[in-house]
Design an enzyme around this catalytic site. Structure first.
Site, PDB file in Angstrom:
ATOM      1  N   GLU A 108       0.740  -0.746   0.088  1.00  0.00           N
ATOM      2  CA  GLU A 108      -0.650   0.229   0.067  1.00  0.00           C
ATOM      3  C   GLU A 108       0.915   1.426  -0.050  1.00  0.00           C
ATOM      4  O   GLU A 108       0.169   2.832  -1.248  1.00  0.00           O
ATOM      5  CB  GLU A 108      -0.357   0.139   1.537  1.00  0.00           C
ATOM      6  CG  GLU A 108      -1.765  -0.915   0.829  1.00  0.00           C
ATOM      7  CD  GLU A 108      -3.154  -1.058  -0.149  1.00  0.00           C
ATOM      8  OE1 GLU A 108      -2.856  -0.178  -0.452  1.00  0.00           O
ATOM      9  OE2 GLU A 108      -3.977  -2.097  -0.316  1.00  0.00           O
ATOM     10  N   CYS A 159     -25.216   3.372 -14.236  1.00  0.00           N
ATOM     11  CA  CYS A 159     -24.355   4.551 -13.397  1.00  0.00           C
ATOM     12  C   CYS A 159     -25.439   5.906 -13.730  1.00  0.00           C
ATOM     13  O   CYS A 159     -25.634   5.960 -15.470  1.00  0.00           O
ATOM     14  CB  CYS A 159     -23.398   4.433 -14.667  1.00  0.00           C
ATOM     15  SG  CYS A 159     -21.740   5.851 -14.544  1.00  0.00           S
TER      16      CYS A 159
END
Length: 296
Positions: free
Chosen positions: A37, A209
């Site tokens: 990360e 969407c």
DNA sequence: CACGCGTGGAG
DNA sequence: TCTCCAAGCGT
């Protein structure tokens, strides 16, 4: 339709289309996930892959990294960019060793207190390493939510509390499913709902969407002004650091003079590297990476 | 909160 | 070529 429909559709797509990245393997520990990360902060996956393997081969546990010098961390960081992250990752290893028995904490606040770990990274580790239910909001997720849910062409320049709330509302109740949904959102943003040239034809959320329903309106103006690089202190720092990384032992100031002709800017960049703890003086007019013991 | 902070690849 | 941007963080 319910908000968690987004998560269900995204997760189903993820099951079929996820890249098999090594830090997603089931037996990967929290330390390895944390390293991934940090490396992935502003650096593309393809460049992180080899660096991540090498890093963990050398420092498989936090205590191993904590025992080594900043200079070695900076060298191993190579050309991933933003080398202050290497410094912070090592400081993070020190903190884990001293305060957490060498173990990555599971508590979100404890994660947030670690050097180099901010809102995104703390939640990513809590979710992906420990299966907790937290909104994991990176640039991909913010863009995906801005488009699919809000109908805007893009998210704002920085993560805001409202982004966390909006994303949290999309997550399934069950923690493990929430964590997988977060991975799915990120993957969708990275592979399909991209900043440039989104592949709506491949998107599992296309039917629901809001941005697509609105006809995919373009952003009014430049969302953010493009970051300059050429001619900036950042470029000079990069040039100086490249020399210091590759050189064993103290580097004469004379050698560093060669990387940039403007004396004032070069001195400022070098002072900045020292200020940041990446570089230190070694003698009258020589420099090394911080804590370098590889002299001569 | 806007800005500084590396590097390299894609379009 | 040049512009954009890639799993952010700290100040």
């Amino acid at each position: 339709m319910s908000e968690t429909q987004f998560a269900e559709m995204a997760t189903r797509w993820y099951d079929q289309n996820a890249r098999d990245l090594p830090w997603r393997e089931p037996d990967v520990g929290a330390w390895a996930i944390l390293v991934s990360e940090i490396m992935l902060q502003q650096t593309p996956v393809v460049r992180v892959l080899p660096a991540w393997r090498a890093w963990l081969a050398r420092w498989p546990v936090p205590a191993a990294l904590a025992a080594d010098t900043p200079a070695e961390a900076i060298r191993m960081w190579g050309r991933l960019g933003y080398p202050r992250r290497a410094l912070r990752l090592r400081e993070c290893a020190v903190a884990l060793t001293q305060r957490h028995d060498g173990v990555v904490p599971t508590d979100l606040d404890a994660l947030l207190a670690l050097p180099g770990v901010g809102s995104y990274t703390a939640r990513a580790v809590a979710a992906f390493a420990y299966g907790q239910r937290h909104p994991v909001v990176d640039t991909n997720v913010r863009r995906l939510v801005a488009r699919a849910v809000t109908g805007l062409p893009d998210a704002g320049p920085a993560t805001r509390p409202a982004d966390l709330v909006a994303t949290e509302e999309l997550l399934p109740v069950e923690p493990a499913r929430a964590a997988r949904a977060s991975a799915a959102f990120m993957e969708l943003g990275a592979l399909v709902c991209t900043a440039r040239g989104p592949r709506c034809g491949e998107c599992p959320l296309a039917e629901v969407c809001a941005w697509r329903a609105a006809g995919r309106p373009a952003a009014p103006g430049p969302t953010r002004r493009p970051q300059q690089y050429a001619g900036t202190d950042r470029q000079v720092r990069g040039l100086l650091l490249a020399v210091l990384r590759e050189t064993v032992g103290p580097v004469p100031g004379e050698r560093l003079d060669l990387v940039w002709t403007d004396d004032v800017q070069r001195a400022r960049a070098l002072a900045g590297l020292v200020q940041d703890g990446l570089v230190e003086r070694a003698g009258a007019d020589a420099y090394t990476l911080a804590g370098d013991r590889r002299l001569i």
